[in-house]
Design an enzyme around this catalytic site. Structure first.
Site, PDB file in Angstrom:
ATOM      1  N   GLY A  95      32.486  21.177  37.258  1.00 16.60           N
ATOM      2  CA  GLY A  95      33.321  22.371  37.213  1.00 16.60           C
ATOM      3  C   GLY A  95      34.387  22.284  36.147  1.00 16.60           C
ATOM      4  O   GLY A  95      35.080  23.249  35.847  1.00 16.60           O
ATOM      5  N   LYS A 116      35.864  16.105  29.584  1.00 13.81           N
ATOM      6  CA  LYS A 116      36.407  16.440  30.904  1.00 13.81           C
ATOM      7  C   LYS A 116      37.692  17.237  30.697  1.00 13.81           C
ATOM      8  O   LYS A 116      38.586  16.781  29.993  1.00 13.81           O
ATOM      9  CB  LYS A 116      36.680  15.148  31.687  1.00 13.81           C
ATOM     10  N   ARG A 179      34.599  11.178  27.884  1.00 19.03           N
ATOM     11  CA  ARG A 179      34.185  10.092  28.783  1.00 19.03           C
ATOM     12  C   ARG A 179      32.802   9.593  28.399  1.00 19.03           C
ATOM     13  O   ARG A 179      31.906  10.382  28.122  1.00 19.03           O
ATOM     14  CB  ARG A 179      34.193  10.615  30.215  1.00 19.03           C
ATOM     15  N   ASP A 255      29.729  12.331  45.576  1.00 14.41           N
ATOM     16  CA  ASP A 255      29.647  12.875  44.214  1.00 14.41           C
ATOM     17  C   ASP A 255      30.432  12.014  43.235  1.00 14.41           C
ATOM     18  O   ASP A 255      30.350  12.218  42.021  1.00 14.41           O
ATOM     19  CB  ASP A 255      30.143  14.328  44.169  1.00 14.41           C
ATOM     20  N   ASN A 256      31.190  11.065  43.758  1.00 17.22           N
ATOM     21  CA  ASN A 256      31.926  10.156  42.886  1.00 17.22           C
ATOM     22  C   ASN A 256      31.328   8.753  42.924  1.00 17.22           C
ATOM     23  O   ASN A 256      32.016   7.774  42.623  1.00 17.22           O
ATOM     24  CB  ASN A 256      33.404  10.113  43.291  1.00 17.22           C
ATOM     25  N   ASP A 265      35.376   8.534  37.978  1.00 18.74           N
ATOM     26  CA  ASP A 265      36.361   9.498  38.490  1.00 18.74           C
ATOM     27  C   ASP A 265      37.633   8.840  39.000  1.00 18.74           C
ATOM     28  O   ASP A 265      37.822   8.619  40.188  1.00 18.74           O
ATOM     29  CB  ASP A 265      35.743  10.395  39.579  1.00 18.74           C
TER      30      ASP A 265
END
Ligand code: AMP
Ligand code: MG
Length: 501
Positions: A95, A116, A179, A255-256, A265
């Site tokens: 997102g 990011k 990143r 998700d991390n 993250d």
């Protein structure tokens, strides 16, 4: 005189964009008004073969802000889902990030290059897709610290200020991080397609991951079970390393968690100060789900979610069999983690050789931790000063405890164990211990002061200095005594970290 190179060359080789349609949405970065390069990681650029020897700063700012896309980049937002604090969210996705592409670095390793904070994507769900300078520099700093500590992690290639303000609780200067990752594929990427019952997609993703991260498994009949094992092994090793340096990730949602085994993250993460298994700093982790001591169990929980996505691939015709086999892998996780942790702890204690029976070292290590907890001793310094004690100088270690008596019985046991080693060269033992017990970690108060100065005064001096300190975490250097010191207790007592989006 050298001319600054006008082209930063990315030798793209975009396998995700080319081979994984249906796993992402193509999306361009937003244009930003006034990009300024805040930091560029020249050594990493060299490793990536970017030909960025003497870069043109304004051109680099254009590229690493996303204003100017390098030729051959195929920016895309990856789809993923995830369990956040235990609850399933079927659609998350990039997102506020975009994968620009992949390249094969000078060591033959395939690396993702992603922005990011580069603006909204179809996955932004109402968020602005942007990032503030504080969290961007934080991710830069902690990622580089983890790398210097020898812990698998995504890296930071560049940080660019955008020249625009982003609205959070208040208005903050915006920034974008570049990143670099072995890949951005997460447990949540598998969950996205498994939740939609897109078995063919899960299979394609698993095959892609095997080719990318576990090519030795290609062609194996039971390769999906072996993939689960490989990911579990990488996570066990990663968690052992986190725990041995006192790292608290803070938001271990599925998700991390990468399948590559890299830490990803850096939001509400922190390094522990005085030792406590209950240490938690994240403002949103009110239940302490992701507290320091819970992390290995949480990794295991996340791996169970990963295993569930693979069941039909592991055995399509005999679901019970698939379940048993996957469960065996999950059940083996904690003992594997503990073995890796103990082997790391043994090195930190100065024991070069493992005895036939683990029990004694395991007890000694546990009693050491109990001692640190009981007397609220700084985790990093406690370990580090043990090296001095190995050399016959226990004073600095003793000073961390309320009294010499508190430490003495344990210290005597430890010395007896140390004396069993084949070599009694204490200087060599101390040196080996210093190579695994860092003197400098990114202390939370140092991180915050550096980020505050960058955010509010546009001053990067403290950030640069801290980056330099943490780049060599094991080498004690004169003049940096302050950087080895814990934060004042009042600071740590009320220290809170934020997701920082
Ligand atoms: P994270 O906290 O980085 O793990 O992000 C969790 C999810 O929230 C991901 O899907 C992110 O892309 C999304 N997200 C976080 N911050 C933003 C933002 N500022 N705008 C849009 N999406 C965001
Ligand atoms: Mg995330």
């Amino acid at each position: 005189m050298h001319q600054p190179s006008t082209v930063i060359q990315f030798r793209w080789d975009n396998s995700y964009a080319e081979r994984m349609p249906g796993f992402y949405v193509s999306c361009a970065p937003s244009v930003v008004p006034n990009p300024v390069l805040l930091r560029f990681n020249s050594r990493l650029a060299e490793e990536l073969g970017l030909n960025a020897g003497e870069i043109d700063l304004s051109l680099a700012a254009q590229i690493f802000s996303g204003n100017e896309l390098p030729a051959g980049a195929q920016p895309l937002a990856q789809a993923y889902a995830g369990h956040q604090f235990g609850g399933f969210v079927s659609q998350l996705g990039d997102g506020r990030a975009l994968l620009l592409g992949e390249l094969v670095d000078g060591h033959g390793r395939r690396r993702d290059i992603a922005l990011k904070g580069s603006g909204p994507t179809p996955f932004s769900r109402g968020g602005d897709g942007k990032a503030a300078v504080g969290p961007v520099l934080r991710e830069y700093l902690i990622g580089e610290a983890m790398h210097a500590l020898g812990i698998p992690t995504t890296r930071a290639l560049a940080a660019v200020g955008t020249g625009e303000q982003v609205m959070r609780e208040r208005s903050l200067p915006g920034a974008i991080l570049t990143r670099v990752a072995a890949s951005h594929i997460r447990v949540g990427t598998f969950e996205y397609f498994a939740a939609r019952r897109q078995d063919d997609h899960v299979r394609a993703l698993a095959d892609f991951v095997i080719e990318r991260h576990d090519p030795n498994l290609m062609g194996e009949a039971n390769r999906y079970l072996l993939l689960l094992k490989a990911v579990a092994e990488r996570q066990a090793a990663l968690l052992a390393q986190w725990m041995l340096v006192g790292f608290i990730h803070g938001v271990m949602n599925t998700d991390n968690m990468t399948v590559s085994g890299e830490t990803i993250d850096y939001g509400p993460c922190a390094f522990m100060e005085s030792y406590s298994p209950h240490a938690v700093f994240s403002s949103i982790d009110t239940g302490g789900r992701y507290a320091y001591g819970n992390q290995p169990m949480i990794a295991r929980w996340n791996l169970s979610r990963f295993a569930e996505t693979l069941l039909s691939l592991i055995n399509d015709t005999a679901p019970d069999r698939a379940l048993t086999e996957a469960t065996d892998v999950i059940n083996g996780f904690m003992s594997r983690y503990q073995a890796l942790w103990l082997s790391g702890a043994r090195a930190k204690l100065g024991f070069a050789i493992a005895p036939a029976d683990d029990e004694e070292d395991s007890l000694l290590a546990q009693d050491w931790l109990d001692l640190l907890e009981q007397h609220a001793v700084d985790f990093t310094l406690g370990w580090r000063r043990l090296a001095d004690a190995a050399e016959g100088n226990p004073e600095l270690l003793e000073a961390l405890f309320p009294s010499v008596d508190a430490l003495r019985p344990w210290l005597e046991r430890w010395r007896r164990r140390l004396a069993q080693q084949p070599t009694s060269a204490t200087a060599a033992t101390a040196e080996a211990m210093r190579a695994v017990n860092p003197i400098y970690i990114p202390r939370n108060h140092r991180v915050e002061e550096a980020l505050a100065s960058a955010t509010h005064n546009g001053d990067l001096v403290l950030f640069e200095r801290l980056l330099d300190v943490i780049a060599h975490p094991y080498d004690e250097r004169p003049g940096l005594e302050d950087y080895a010191q814990p934060a004042p207790r009042e600071f740590t007592a009320c220290y809170k970290t934020f997701c920082g989006t």
